[in-house]
Motif scaffolding. Structure first.
Motif, PDB file in Angstrom:
ATOM      1  N   UNK A   1      -1.658 -42.003 -26.262  1.00  0.00           N
ATOM      2  CA  UNK A   1      -1.331 -42.367 -24.888  1.00  0.00           C
ATOM      3  C   UNK A   1       0.175 -42.351 -24.655  1.00  0.00           C
ATOM      4  N   UNK A   2       0.916 -42.936 -25.588  1.00  0.00           N
ATOM      5  CA  UNK A   2       2.375 -42.975 -25.439  1.00  0.00           C
ATOM      6  C   UNK A   2       2.945 -41.564 -25.423  1.00  0.00           C
ATOM      7  N   UNK A   3       2.455 -40.713 -26.327  1.00  0.00           N
ATOM      8  CA  UNK A   3       2.957 -39.332 -26.340  1.00  0.00           C
ATOM      9  C   UNK A   3       2.616 -38.616 -25.037  1.00  0.00           C
ATOM     10  N   UNK A   4       1.406 -38.848 -24.534  1.00  0.00           N
ATOM     11  CA  UNK A   4       1.028 -38.227 -23.264  1.00  0.00           C
ATOM     12  C   UNK A   4       1.892 -38.703 -22.109  1.00  0.00           C
ATOM     13  N   UNK A   5       2.196 -40.003 -22.067  1.00  0.00           N
ATOM     14  CA  UNK A   5       3.045 -40.526 -20.996  1.00  0.00           C
ATOM     15  C   UNK A   5       4.473 -39.990 -21.098  1.00  0.00           C
ATOM     16  N   UNK A   6       4.969 -39.898 -22.328  1.00  0.00           N
ATOM     17  CA  UNK A   6       6.318 -39.342 -22.496  1.00  0.00           C
ATOM     18  C   UNK A   6       6.367 -37.904 -21.999  1.00  0.00           C
ATOM     19  N   UNK A   7       5.342 -37.113 -22.359  1.00  0.00           N
ATOM     20  CA  UNK A   7       5.309 -35.720 -21.912  1.00  0.00           C
ATOM     21  C   UNK A   7       5.232 -35.627 -20.390  1.00  0.00           C
ATOM     22  N   UNK A   8       4.443 -36.526 -19.788  1.00  0.00           N
ATOM     23  CA  UNK A   8       4.292 -36.498 -18.338  1.00  0.00           C
ATOM     24  C   UNK A   8       5.596 -36.866 -17.641  1.00  0.00           C
ATOM     25  N   UNK A   9       6.284 -37.897 -18.124  1.00  0.00           N
ATOM     26  CA  UNK A   9       7.538 -38.296 -17.487  1.00  0.00           C
ATOM     27  C   UNK A   9       8.644 -37.270 -17.711  1.00  0.00           C
ATOM     28  N   UNK A  10       8.580 -36.571 -18.831  1.00  0.00           N
ATOM     29  CA  UNK A  10       9.547 -35.486 -19.024  1.00  0.00           C
ATOM     30  C   UNK A  10       9.328 -34.391 -17.990  1.00  0.00           C
ATOM     31  N   UNK A  11       8.068 -34.120 -17.654  1.00  0.00           N
ATOM     32  CA  UNK A  11       7.777 -33.138 -16.613  1.00  0.00           C
ATOM     33  C   UNK A  11       8.251 -33.629 -15.258  1.00  0.00           C
ATOM     34  N   UNK A  12       8.104 -34.940 -15.006  1.00  0.00           N
ATOM     35  CA  UNK A  12       8.572 -35.497 -13.740  1.00  0.00           C
ATOM     36  C   UNK A  12      10.082 -35.358 -13.630  1.00  0.00           C
ATOM     37  N   UNK A  13      10.759 -35.666 -14.731  1.00  0.00           N
ATOM     38  CA  UNK A  13      12.215 -35.547 -14.717  1.00  0.00           C
ATOM     39  C   UNK A  13      12.664 -34.103 -14.501  1.00  0.00           C
ATOM     40  N   UNK A  14      11.855 -33.161 -14.960  1.00  0.00           N
ATOM     41  CA  UNK A  14      12.191 -31.763 -14.757  1.00  0.00           C
ATOM     42  C   UNK A  14      11.756 -31.232 -13.412  1.00  0.00           C
ATOM     43  N   UNK A  15      11.158 -32.094 -12.580  1.00  0.00           N
ATOM     44  CA  UNK A  15      10.745 -31.684 -11.244  1.00  0.00           C
ATOM     45  C   UNK A  15       9.421 -30.955 -11.224  1.00  0.00           C
ATOM     46  N   UNK A  16       8.660 -31.084 -12.300  1.00  0.00           N
ATOM     47  CA  UNK A  16       7.406 -30.342 -12.360  1.00  0.00           C
ATOM     48  C   UNK A  16       6.213 -31.104 -11.849  1.00  0.00           C
ATOM     49  N   UNK A  17       6.349 -32.389 -11.485  1.00  0.00           N
ATOM     50  CA  UNK A  17       5.205 -33.162 -11.025  1.00  0.00           C
ATOM     51  C   UNK A  17       5.677 -34.125  -9.934  1.00  0.00           C
ATOM     52  N   UNK A  18       5.968 -33.580  -8.783  1.00  0.00           N
ATOM     53  CA  UNK A  18       6.438 -34.411  -7.672  1.00  0.00           C
ATOM     54  C   UNK A  18       5.302 -35.077  -6.920  1.00  0.00           C
ATOM     55  N   UNK A  19       4.075 -34.588  -7.086  1.00  0.00           N
ATOM     56  CA  UNK A  19       2.923 -35.125  -6.364  1.00  0.00           C
ATOM     57  C   UNK A  19       2.456 -36.409  -7.055  1.00  0.00           C
TER      58      UNK A  19
END
Length: 218
Positions: free
Chosen positions: A125-143
Motif C-alpha cells: 500500500x505504501x509503495x502504491x501511494x508513493x507511486x501515485x503521489x509521484x505521478x500527481x507531482x509530475x502532473x499525471x493525475x490531476x483528476x
C-alpha cells in the motif's frame, strides 16, 4: 477478482505465496493431528496389557513406535523398562520432547505468515501511494476521481494481507492448543505405564523419635 489482485502491484506476489504456504500447512497439520492418528483409542490399555503379559519383543516395540506419537512415547518407556524408575521417566521426557517437536512442525512458519501478512500488505500500500503521489507531482493525475481510485487500488494489498493473516493466526493458535491437549493426554498414558512397570512411587518414611530418645536428647 484477477483484475483486483493485479491492481495491487508486485507486492501481491509474496502475499499470494504466503497464502498458498499457509493453506498447505493447514491441510497437512489437520490431517497429521487427527486424534485417532496421535492418540489411537485404547492403545494405552493395550500397551499396559503387553507389559503385564510380557509381550515386549523388539517387533512389538518397533510397530508401536511407528504407529503413532503416543505409541512412540510408550515404546520409549518400554525400551528401558528394566531400569530404575527415574531413568525410565527421563527416557519418557526425552522422547516426549521429540514427539512434541514433530507435532508442532510447520506451526512456527504458520505463525510467521500470520505476522508478516499485514506487513506485506502495508508495504504494498505504501509503495502504491508513493507511486501515485509521484505521478500527481509530475502532473499525471490531476483528476481527483482518478486519485481516489488509485488510493483504493493501493489499499488492496492491505486488505489481502489481512485476509491471509487473520485465518493463519486463528489456525496457528488452534493447532497450538490442540498439541497442548494431546501432550496432557500422552502424559497421563505415560504415567500410567510408568506405574505399571515400576509401581507407584512411595514416599520414604522418616524414622520417628521415641519419647525416651527425645528426652535423652533434651
Amino acid at each position: 477478482m484477477l483484475e483486483i489482485l493485479m491492481a495491487g502491484g508486485w507486492a501481491m506476489l509474496p502475499i499470494l505465496v504466503c497464502s498458498a504456504a499457509a493453506l498447505a500447512i493447514v491441510l497437512e497439520r489437520w490431517w497429521t493431528l487427527r486424534r485417532k492418528s496421535v492418540l489411537p483409542e485404547g492403545l494405552g490399555e493395550e500397551v499396559r496389557q503387553w507389559a503385564r503379559s510380557g509381550q515386549l519383543d523388539p517387533a512389538h516395540l518397533d510397530a508401536l513406535a511407528a504407529g503413532s506419537p503416543l505409541g512412540e512415547l510408550l515404546a520409549g518407556a518400554l525400551a528401558v523398562r528394566n531400569r530404575p524408575r527415574e531413568q525410565i521417566k527421563e527416557r519418557i521426557e526425552d522422547t516426549g520432547r521429540h514427539v512434541v517437536h514433530r507435532m508442532e512442525r510447520y506451526l512456527n512458519t504458520l505463525g510467521t505468515i500470520a505476522l508478516i501478512g499485514p506487513l506485506l500488505g502495508l508495504l504494498g500500500t505504501v509503495i502504491g501511494l508513493i507511486r501515485m503521489f509521484m505521478q500527481v507531482m509530475g502532473g499525471g493525475m490531476a483528476d481527483p476521481t482518478k486519485m481516489a481510485g488509485g488510493i483504493g487500488e493501493a489499499l488492496i494489498c492491505t486488505a489481502t494481507g489481512l485476509v491471509v493473516a487473520i485465518p493463519a493466526y486463528v489456525l496457528h493458535r488452534y493447532f497450538r492448543s490442540k498439541v497442548a491437549g494431546y501432550c496432557i493426554d500422552m502424559e497421563k498414558q505415560a504415567t500410567a505405564l510408568l506405574d505399571e512397570l515400576t509401581g507407584p512411587a512411595t514416599p520414604v518414611a522418616r524414622p520417628r523419635r521415641t519419647p525416651s530418645a527425645a528426652s535423652s536428647a533434651g
